[in-house]
Scaffold this motif. Structure first.
Motif, mmCIF file in Angstrom:
data_model
loop_
_atom_site.group_PDB
_atom_site.id
_atom_site.type_symbol
_atom_site.label_atom_id
_atom_site.label_comp_id
_atom_site.label_asym_id
_atom_site.label_seq_id
_atom_site.Cartn_x
_atom_site.Cartn_y
_atom_site.Cartn_z
ATOM 1 N N LEU A 124 49.152 26.855 48.051
ATOM 2 C CA LEU A 124 48.874 25.758 48.972
ATOM 3 C C LEU A 124 47.457 25.218 48.783
ATOM 4 C CD1 LEU A 124 50.393 27.399 52.185
ATOM 5 C CD2 LEU A 124 51.473 25.731 50.661
ATOM 6 N N GLY A 125 46.785 25.622 47.690
ATOM 7 C CA GLY A 125 45.422 25.185 47.448
ATOM 8 C C GLY A 125 44.392 25.968 48.239
ATOM 9 N N ILE A 126 44.801 27.073 48.819
ATOM 10 C CA ILE A 126 43.879 27.881 49.628
ATOM 11 C C ILE A 126 42.859 28.586 48.739
ATOM 12 C CG2 ILE A 126 43.742 29.860 51.200
ATOM 13 C CD1 ILE A 126 46.514 28.984 52.237
ATOM 14 N N GLY A 127 43.200 28.787 47.484
ATOM 15 C CA GLY A 127 42.313 29.492 46.563
ATOM 16 C C GLY A 127 40.927 28.883 46.463
ATOM 17 N N ARG A 128 40.826 27.599 46.710
ATOM 18 C CA ARG A 128 39.501 26.955 46.619
ATOM 19 C C ARG A 128 38.536 27.489 47.675
ATOM 20 N NH1 ARG A 128 42.926 23.118 48.712
ATOM 21 N NH2 ARG A 128 42.373 22.293 50.746
ATOM 22 N N HIS A 129 39.071 28.149 48.697
ATOM 23 C CA HIS A 129 38.234 28.737 49.750
ATOM 24 C C HIS A 129 37.892 30.199 49.452
ATOM 25 C CE1 HIS A 129 38.884 25.337 52.480
ATOM 26 N NE2 HIS A 129 40.135 25.366 52.075
ATOM 27 N N MET A 130 38.408 30.730 48.360
ATOM 28 C CA MET A 130 38.300 32.153 48.076
ATOM 29 C C MET A 130 37.304 32.423 46.950
ATOM 30 S SD MET A 130 40.356 33.374 50.200
ATOM 31 C CE MET A 130 41.832 33.106 51.143
ATOM 32 N N PRO A 131 36.728 33.640 46.947
ATOM 33 C CA PRO A 131 35.849 34.000 45.829
ATOM 34 C C PRO A 131 36.659 34.111 44.536
ATOM 35 C CG PRO A 131 36.106 35.854 47.356
ATOM 36 C CD PRO A 131 36.829 34.691 47.947
ATOM 37 N N PRO A 132 36.002 33.961 43.398
ATOM 38 C CA PRO A 132 36.717 33.994 42.109
ATOM 39 C C PRO A 132 37.545 35.266 41.898
ATOM 40 C CG PRO A 132 34.440 33.312 41.787
ATOM 41 C CD PRO A 132 34.580 33.702 43.227
ATOM 42 N N GLU A 133 37.043 36.409 42.330
ATOM 43 C CA GLU A 133 37.779 37.668 42.154
ATOM 44 C C GLU A 133 39.101 37.644 42.930
ATOM 45 O OE1 GLU A 133 33.408 38.167 41.925
ATOM 46 O OE2 GLU A 133 34.715 37.480 43.527
ATOM 47 N N PHE A 134 39.076 37.069 44.094
ATOM 48 C CA PHE A 134 40.285 36.953 44.889
ATOM 49 C C PHE A 134 41.274 36.011 44.196
ATOM 50 C CE2 PHE A 134 43.162 35.116 47.881
ATOM 51 C CZ PHE A 134 43.482 36.146 48.747
ATOM 52 N N ARG A 135 40.770 34.888 43.721
ATOM 53 C CA ARG A 135 41.639 33.926 43.023
ATOM 54 C C ARG A 135 42.304 34.577 41.817
ATOM 55 N NH1 ARG A 135 37.429 30.210 44.038
ATOM 56 N NH2 ARG A 135 36.755 30.315 41.885
ATOM 57 N N GLU A 136 41.550 35.373 41.047
ATOM 58 C CA GLU A 136 42.137 36.016 39.869
ATOM 59 C C GLU A 136 43.219 37.010 40.271
ATOM 60 O OE1 GLU A 136 43.596 36.824 36.490
ATOM 61 O OE2 GLU A 136 42.160 35.203 36.737
ATOM 62 N N MET A 137 43.002 37.746 41.344
ATOM 63 C CA MET A 137 44.043 38.668 41.815
ATOM 64 C C MET A 137 45.275 37.890 42.274
ATOM 65 S SD MET A 137 41.939 41.667 43.759
ATOM 66 C CE MET A 137 43.050 43.031 43.494
#
Length: 145
Positions: free
Chosen positions: A81-94
């Motif tokens: 849903l595009g929420i990843g833009r609010h997350m740190p890079p490590e979270f996005r990679e997971m």
């Protein structure tokens, strides 16, 4: 109304204090999200959990192709849903690793024979484990506030 004895009150006080101490010592990375994003994110995570449960039930009933189709539809890449833009890079990679694992599982289900042999069951279970490993890793590393 019943009055608690001093012993019971002491136990409850110690338990409450221990709970607060554990919460304040949570080693996971805290991610602060705006309230609207947080609610959307948590709902999305609950949807992933429900979908994973449905995938497991389909596998358990031998409906492997359906399990793969559901994993691809609900958990694979492109469902975000595009929420990843609010997350740190490590979270996005997971998160990407979770989505890739769901897609890989779907690919396995498309190649297994009906009925699956022992090697196919091993691949199916490994595919499911790859998904749940991402779930456990993320929940162990991060907490959302």
């Amino acid at each position: 109304m019943r009055v608690l004895g001093l012993g019971r009150l002491a136990v409850l006080t110690i338990a409450a204090t221990a709970t607060v101490a554990v919460a304040s010592e949570d080693p996971r990375i805290r991610i602060d999200l705006p309230p609207d994003v947080r609610e959307t994110f948590l709902e999305h995570m609950r949807t992933h959990m429900t979908s994973l449960d449905e995938v497991l039930q389909l596998v358990g009933s031998g409906r492997l192709r359906e399990a793969g189709a559901l994993a691809r539809k609900e958990m694979a890449i492109g469902q975000g849903l595009g929420i990843g833009r609010h997350m740190p890079p490590e979270f996005r990679e997971m998160g990407f690793a979770f989505h890739r694992a769901a897609d890989d599982f779907a690919k396995v289900t498309a190649t297994v024979a009906d009925p699956p042999d022992a090697a196919a069951w091993k691949a199916l279970v490994a595919g499911l484990a790859a998904i749940t490993t991402q779930c456990a890793g993320c929940h162990g590393a991060f907490r959302v506030r």
